[in-house]
Design an enzyme around this catalytic site. Sequence first.
Site, PDB file in Angstrom:
ATOM      1  CG  ASP A   1      -9.264   4.851   5.845  1.00  0.00           C
ATOM      2  OD1 ASP A   1      -9.660   3.808   6.380  1.00  0.00           O
ATOM      3  OD2 ASP A   1      -8.095   5.036   5.473  1.00  0.00           O
TER       4      ASP A   1
ATOM      5  CE  LYS B   1      -6.545   5.771   2.797  1.00  0.00           C
ATOM      6  NZ  LYS B   1      -5.533   5.862   3.854  1.00  0.00           N
TER       7      LYS B   1
ATOM      8  CG  HIS C   1      -8.729   1.796   1.993  1.00  0.00           C
ATOM      9  ND1 HIS C   1      -7.491   1.363   1.594  1.00  0.00           N
ATOM     10  CD2 HIS C   1      -8.557   2.313   3.234  1.00  0.00           C
ATOM     11  CE1 HIS C   1      -6.605   1.593   2.559  1.00  0.00           C
ATOM     12  NE2 HIS C   1      -7.238   2.159   3.569  1.00  0.00           N
TER      13      HIS C   1
ATOM     14  CG  ASP D   1      -5.485  -1.498   8.212  1.00  0.00           C
ATOM     15  OD1 ASP D   1      -4.953  -0.912   9.176  1.00  0.00           O
ATOM     16  OD2 ASP D   1      -5.363  -1.110   7.032  1.00  0.00           O
TER      17      ASP D   1
ATOM     18  CG  HIS E   1      -6.011  -4.489   5.194  1.00  0.00           C
ATOM     19  ND1 HIS E   1      -5.112  -3.483   4.995  1.00  0.00           N
ATOM     20  CD2 HIS E   1      -5.287  -5.623   5.347  1.00  0.00           C
ATOM     21  CE1 HIS E   1      -3.882  -3.987   5.006  1.00  0.00           C
ATOM     22  NE2 HIS E   1      -3.973  -5.282   5.209  1.00  0.00           N
TER      23      HIS E   1
ATOM     24  CG  ASP F   1      -8.591  -0.895   4.557  1.00  0.00           C
ATOM     25  OD1 ASP F   1      -9.633  -0.524   5.128  1.00  0.00           O
ATOM     26  OD2 ASP F   1      -7.470  -0.781   5.072  1.00  0.00           O
TER      27      ASP F   1
ATOM     28  CG  ASP G   1      -7.775   2.935   9.745  1.00  0.00           C
ATOM     29  OD1 ASP G   1      -7.838   1.805   9.249  1.00  0.00           O
ATOM     30  OD2 ASP G   1      -7.370   3.933   9.116  1.00  0.00           O
TER      31      ASP G   1
ATOM     32  CD  GLU H   1      -4.565  -1.583   2.043  1.00  0.00           C
ATOM     33  OE1 GLU H   1      -3.400  -1.868   2.378  1.00  0.00           O
ATOM     34  OE2 GLU H   1      -5.448  -1.231   2.840  1.00  0.00           O
TER      35      GLU H   1
ATOM     36  CD1 TRP I   1      -2.686   1.758   0.513  1.00  0.00           C
ATOM     37  CD2 TRP I   1      -1.270   2.532   2.078  1.00  0.00           C
ATOM     38  NE1 TRP I   1      -3.023   3.072   0.779  1.00  0.00           N
ATOM     39  CE2 TRP I   1      -2.172   3.570   1.734  1.00  0.00           C
ATOM     40  CE3 TRP I   1      -0.285   2.786   3.024  1.00  0.00           C
ATOM     41  CZ2 TRP I   1      -2.121   4.832   2.324  1.00  0.00           C
ATOM     42  CZ3 TRP I   1      -0.226   4.051   3.615  1.00  0.00           C
ATOM     43  CH2 TRP I   1      -1.140   5.064   3.268  1.00  0.00           C
TER      44      TRP I   1
HETATM   45  C1  LIG Z   1      -0.549   0.773   8.139  1.00  0.00           C
HETATM   46  C2  LIG Z   1      -1.145   0.056   6.937  1.00  0.00           C
HETATM   47  O1  LIG Z   1      -0.247  -0.158   5.931  1.00  0.00           O
HETATM   48  C3  LIG Z   1      -2.278   0.820   6.407  1.00  0.00           C
HETATM   49  O2  LIG Z   1      -3.319   0.811   7.359  1.00  0.00           O
HETATM   50  C4  LIG Z   1      -2.836   0.412   5.058  1.00  0.00           C
HETATM   51  O3  LIG Z   1      -3.165  -0.936   4.977  1.00  0.00           O
HETATM   52  C5  LIG Z   1      -3.995   1.270   4.885  1.00  0.00           C
HETATM   53  O4  LIG Z   1      -5.088   0.794   4.976  1.00  0.00           O
HETATM   54  C6  LIG Z   1      -3.790   2.708   4.637  1.00  0.00           C
HETATM   55  O5  LIG Z   1      -4.950   3.420   4.721  1.00  0.00           O
HETATM   56 MN   LIG Z   2      -5.442  -1.321   4.929  1.00  0.00          MN
END
Ligand SMILES: C[C@H](O)[C@H](O)[C@@H](O)C(=O)CO
Ligand SMILES: [Mn+2]
Length: 422
Positions: free
Chosen positions: A297, A231, A265, A329, A289, A262, A299, A229, A188
Site C-alpha cells: 500500500d 484495509k 488496501h 488517495d 480512494h 481504496d 500510495d 474504509e 478510516w
Molecule cells: C490519510 C487517509 O486517511 C488515508 O490515506 C486513508 O484513507 C488510508 O487509505 C489509510 O491507508
Molecule cells: Mn484511503
Amino acid sequence: MKSSRQIEQAYRWARERYAEVGVDTEAALATLSGLRVSLHCWQGDDVRGFEGGADAPGGGLAVTGAYPGRARTPDELRQDAEKAFALIPGRHRFNLHAIYGEFGGRKVERNEIGVEHFRGWIDWARRLGIGLDFNPTCFGHRLAADGFTLSHPDRSVRRYWIEHCQRCREIGAAMGRALGTPTVTNVWIPDGMKDTPADRRGPRERLLESLDEVFRKPIPARYNLDAVEGKLFGIGAESYTVGMHEFYLGYAVTRRKLLCLDAGHYHPTESLADKISSVLCYVPGILLHVSRGVRWDSDHVVIVNDDLLAIAQELVRGRYLDRTHLGLDFFDASINRVAAWVIGARSLLRALLFALLEPWPRYQELERAGDYTGRLAWMEEAKNLPFGAVWDYHCLRSGVPVGAAWLEEVRAYEREVLSRRG
Ligand SMILES: C[C@H](O)[C@H](O)[C@@H](O)C(=O)CO
Ligand SMILES: [Mn+2]
C-alpha cells in the site's frame, strides 16, 4: 504543439470514427464533465496538517521523499490546490482531514474541534464553487500511539475517538449545508497489531460498538454521507487489522453506509474493479480512494494502467457512476506535489473517458449471444480508436492545457512560488 484548429479537426474526425462503432463522443464528454473527483489535501503537505508537532503521520502511513515546496499553511495549501484545479478539466472537490483545521496556533483537542476551525475552507470552497469532503484523523496522536483508537481496550480512549468522529460528522454536515452539496465523511482508523493477536474478537466487537455510537445521531443525507474504509494491513499492523474489508462490508451493508474501497488496501493480486459490482449489490454507494500500490500500500501517484482502466470500465459498464464518489488517495513527496495531483486526477479522468468511449454495449450484446470470440476481438480493436483526440478536445473545451503543456505551468509555479518556501 497542436493549434486549437488542429485539435478541433482531429476531434471531428475522431467523432465520426466513434460514430461508426455506435459511440456518441458528445454524450461521453457530457458524462465526463459531470463527474467530480475529490482531490485529497494530504498530497499537498505529506499528511502533516496544521496542528503543529509531528513530522511523520503515524498510523502506519509512510510518506517518502523530500521534494521542496510543500504547503506549510492553509493559505499555501489552498493556493497549491487552486493551481492544480486550473490544470484539470472539469469542476472538482477537495477532501480535508480533521488535522487541516485552522486552529490559530492554539492546541485544540481533536474531540473539541468544530466547524469554526473550517470556516476558511468553507469560504474558499464557496468562492471556487466546489464541494468539500472530510475525514476524522485517528492517527498521529498520543492517544493513537499504541495502535488502537475506536477499538481501544480503554473506554476513555475509545470515548475520545468517538467524540472526535462525531464532531467530524457535524463538521461535514455544516460544510455540506453551506456549500449545497453533501460532504462525504470517511472513517478510516489504523487499529491493528504487529504480531499475532490472542484475541481478534474483542477489538472488532468494540469497534462495532464505537461506530454505532459515532453514527448514532441521524444527519440528513443532503448534508453529510458517512463512509467507512477497510484495509488489509499497515506498517506496524501486519498481522491483524481490526477494520478489515469484511468487517466494514458487513457494517456498511447492515447500517446503509457508503463503503470506501481504496485501491491500495487489498492483496496485490486482488482486483478492486471486480469488487465494485459485488458490493454494490448490497451497499447504497461507494467511495473510491483511487490509489496505486506498488508491491504494498505504497500510495503511488495514480497513472493510467490496467488496474485503473479496469475500475473505470466497471463503473461505466455497470452504470455505477451515479452511486460512486470519486476520490484520490496517494502521497508522494519525491516529486512536485502539485504535479502529483494533476497527474493523478487527469489519469483518473482519462481512464473514465476511455471507458465511456468504448463500444461496451456491443461487447455486452456479443456476450449475451455467446460470441466470446467477437467480444474479445472488439475489446482489442477498440483500443485503437482515436481516444487521444477526444481527450485533447475535452481539455481544450474545458479551458485547461492540452497534453503535457500543463507541466510548463507547474514548472513556472515552482519557480515563482514553491521554490521560495523555506
Ligand atoms: C490519510 C487517509 O486517511 C488515508 O490515506 C486513508 O484513507 C488510508 O487509505 C489509510 O491507508
Ligand atoms: Mn484511503
